[in-house]
Design a protein around this motif. Structure first.
Motif, short mmCIF file in Angstrom:
data_model
loop_
_atom_site.label_atom_id
_atom_site.label_comp_id
_atom_site.label_asym_id
_atom_site.label_seq_id
_atom_site.Cartn_x
_atom_site.Cartn_y
_atom_site.Cartn_z
N LYS A 1 0.83 -1.20 0.00
CA LYS A 1 0.00 0.00 0.00
C LYS A 1 0.87 1.26 0.00
N ALA A 2 1.92 1.25 0.81
CA ALA A 2 2.80 2.42 0.87
C ALA A 2 3.52 2.63 -0.45
N ASP A 3 4.00 1.54 -1.05
CA ASP A 3 4.73 1.66 -2.31
C ASP A 3 3.82 2.18 -3.42
N GLU A 4 2.58 1.68 -3.48
CA GLU A 4 1.65 2.15 -4.50
C GLU A 4 1.35 3.64 -4.32
N ARG A 5 1.19 4.07 -3.06
CA ARG A 5 0.90 5.48 -2.80
C ARG A 5 2.09 6.36 -3.21
N ILE A 6 3.30 5.93 -2.89
CA ILE A 6 4.49 6.70 -3.24
C ILE A 6 4.64 6.79 -4.75
N ARG A 7 4.35 5.70 -5.47
CA ARG A 7 4.45 5.74 -6.93
C ARG A 7 3.41 6.67 -7.54
N GLU A 8 2.27 6.80 -6.91
CA GLU A 8 1.28 7.77 -7.38
C GLU A 8 1.84 9.19 -7.27
N TYR A 9 2.46 9.49 -6.13
CA TYR A 9 3.06 10.82 -5.97
C TYR A 9 4.21 11.02 -6.95
N ALA A 10 4.97 9.95 -7.22
CA ALA A 10 6.12 10.06 -8.13
C ALA A 10 5.68 10.49 -9.53
N ARG A 11 4.50 10.05 -9.95
CA ARG A 11 4.04 10.38 -11.29
C ARG A 11 3.75 11.87 -11.46
N ARG A 12 3.53 12.59 -10.35
CA ARG A 12 3.23 14.01 -10.47
C ARG A 12 4.17 14.88 -9.65
N ALA A 13 5.30 14.32 -9.25
CA ALA A 13 6.26 15.09 -8.44
C ALA A 13 6.94 16.15 -9.29
N ASP A 14 7.04 17.37 -8.74
CA ASP A 14 7.74 18.41 -9.49
C ASP A 14 9.24 18.32 -9.23
N GLY A 15 10.00 19.09 -10.00
CA GLY A 15 11.45 18.97 -9.99
C GLY A 15 12.12 19.42 -8.71
N ASP A 16 11.41 20.08 -7.81
CA ASP A 16 12.00 20.53 -6.55
C ASP A 16 11.91 19.48 -5.45
N THR A 17 11.08 18.45 -5.64
CA THR A 17 10.98 17.38 -4.64
C THR A 17 12.12 16.39 -4.84
N LEU A 18 12.40 15.60 -3.83
CA LEU A 18 13.44 14.58 -3.98
C LEU A 18 13.05 13.56 -5.04
N LEU A 19 11.77 13.18 -5.07
CA LEU A 19 11.32 12.25 -6.11
C LEU A 19 11.47 12.87 -7.50
N GLY A 20 11.14 14.14 -7.62
CA GLY A 20 11.25 14.81 -8.91
C GLY A 20 12.69 14.93 -9.36
N ARG A 21 13.59 15.21 -8.44
CA ARG A 21 14.99 15.35 -8.79
C ARG A 21 15.58 14.03 -9.27
N ALA A 22 15.06 12.92 -8.75
CA ALA A 22 15.58 11.59 -9.12
C ALA A 22 14.65 10.87 -10.08
N ALA A 23 13.81 11.60 -10.79
CA ALA A 23 12.76 10.97 -11.60
C ALA A 23 13.31 10.03 -12.66
N ARG A 24 14.50 10.31 -13.17
CA ARG A 24 15.03 9.44 -14.25
C ARG A 24 15.59 8.12 -13.70
N HIS A 25 15.64 7.98 -12.39
CA HIS A 25 16.13 6.74 -11.80
C HIS A 25 14.94 5.85 -11.46
N PRO A 26 14.85 4.66 -12.03
CA PRO A 26 13.69 3.81 -11.77
C PRO A 26 13.54 3.40 -10.31
#
Length: 426
Positions: free
Chosen positions: A212-237
């Motif tokens: 459940k946690a992983d699915e929720r985080i992946r949802e946020y990853a799909r719309r993370a902007d470039g200033d978030t940690l997820l957004g900064r690392a978006a090209r890393h699977p």
């Protein structure tokens, strides 16, 4: 070198049972006794102390500061951040030790961390939006005029979710609850086991929570902007998997923030200097004095007071050979407050960190050293120091509980649940 039975060591024996046992323990409830270690060193000398648990496990305790450099420098092929189980990551995709601060992650997670966390840069590339959101969240933090752990944790949880996942996650307390429950239960989903058993139910629960946690985080990853940690690392699977670890690391900030403010409240001169720095407009992301205060708080009360690794090969320590599988324990909190080697060891002296050499001092390891150094140390310092600045810019710490003696030795432990600060507007 002497071998000492666990039963003779009191608190140290309890520590070792916690480290080599199967059930995880929180680092703020299991730590070495400084008095016990000093007594053992006085009795047996500086050579590593070989401890044997009742189960026969060999544990080598490093009592000499000169051995610390080797502990941090040895490659994983010699000293590995592997078992005990408590040091296995609570997240299935991560290597053993990745979430414990005891060793470096594998190359791909390391590259993801580098992209997101910008290790080595005192001011994170996203510091401007980070400081903006910290100012927003700090208004709620100081609204009641008092600070205690629940309020600080609520604010820092929101900050962590916004920094890692984005503004949409600010109110997602359920996700934080899932991740916290995973960590509290040892967290690693693990392989399937016989259904109906307690172990099977526990692992099934962990797999469900992780999913459940992983699915929720992946949802946020799909719309993370470039200033978030997820957004900064978006090209890393692997970024969503690493986000679990970034959130876990930020989960340690509330206690550090509260202890730092308590120490400042007990030391008026240091608090005035911190408030002056907080009110200055220049270099808002740097805050060198407040960062020094945070480092000093972590020296006195480290997040991980004891570090452990396990030998993968036969090793020689002070002329004595030890087989593979020996646990090597570095009591970091003991060495950071060792009055025989650290000046003013039990006092709050932020000025010691003005010397750049202090960061490299092998005895001082609030973030570790070598390949296992925490890659998010600068980001953690930035966030904690900036939150301190937000509090002190508009308020002064008027009263504290507990009351600390600014002259006498500070207590060895400082439980965050008992801390309460009273604020007054400037």
């Amino acid at each position: 070198m002497r071998t000492v039975q666990e039963a003779a060591l009191g608190g140290l024996g309890a520590l070792v049972r916690g480290l080599v046992g199967s059930r995880p323990r929180r680092t703020d409830t299991v730590h070495t006794s400084a008095a016990t270690l000093h007594a053992l060193r006085a009795r047996h000398g500086y050579a590593p102390l070989l401890l044997r648990t009742r189960g026969g496990r060999a544990v080598l305790v490093l009592l000499d500061p000169r051995d610390l450099g080797r502990f941090y420098a040895e490659p994983a092929s010699v000293l590995a951040a592997e078992p005990p189980e408590k040091c296995r990551s609570p997240y299935a995709a991560e290597p053993a030790g990745a979430g414990c601060g005891h060793g470096a992650p594998r190359p791909e997670p390391r590259r993801t961390d580098t992209q997101a966390l910008a290790p080595g840069l005192p001011v994170h590339p996203s510091y401007e939006p980070i400081l903006t959101l910290l100012a927003e969240e700090a208004r709620q933090l100081t609204a009641s005029g008092t600070l205690e752990l629940a309020r600080v944790r609520h604010t820092v949880d929101r900050v962590a979710r916004r920094i890692v996942l984005g503004h949409a996650a600010a109110q997602d307390e359920r996700l934080t609850g899932w991740l916290r429950q995973l960590r509290a239960e040892g967290g690693r989903p693990g392989p399937a086991t016989e259904p109906g058993t307690s172990t099977g139910r526990s692992r099934a629960t962990a797999r469900s929570l992780y999913g459940k946690a992983d699915e929720r985080i992946r949802e946020y990853a799909r719309r993370a902007d470039g200033d978030t940690l997820l957004g900064r690392a978006a090209r890393h699977p692997g970024a969503p998997g690493r986000a679990h670890q970034w959130l876990a690391a930020l989960d340690t900030l509330p206690e550090t923030l509260l202890r730092t403010l308590l120490l400042l409240g007990a030391h008026p001169a240091e608090q005035r200097r911190a408030a002056t720095e907080a009110g200055a407009a220049a270099a808002p992301g740097e805050l060198p004095w407040l960062r020094a205060c945070v480092r000093e708080s972590l020296r006195l009360y480290p997040v991980v007071p004891d570090l452990i690794r396990v030998t993968r090969t036969e090793t020689d320590w002070h002329g004595v050979r030890h087989p593979a599988g020996t646990v090597v324990l570095l009591p970091a909190a003991f060495h950071q407050r060792d009055p025989e080697h650290v000046p003013a060891a039990h006092a709050f002296v932020p000025g010691r960190w003005k010397d750049q050499g202090a960061v490299q001092d092998i005895r001082m390891a609030p973030f570790g050293h070598g390949a296992g150094r925490c890659p998010g140390d600068q980001l953690g310092l930035l966030v904690t120091a900036a939150l301190c600045a937000e509090v002190l810019r508009s308020h002064r710490i008027e009263a504290t509980r507990p009351v600390l003696d600014p002259v006498g030795p500070l207590p060895e432990t400082l439980g965050p649940h008992g801390i309460r600060l009273t604020l007054a507007r400037r």
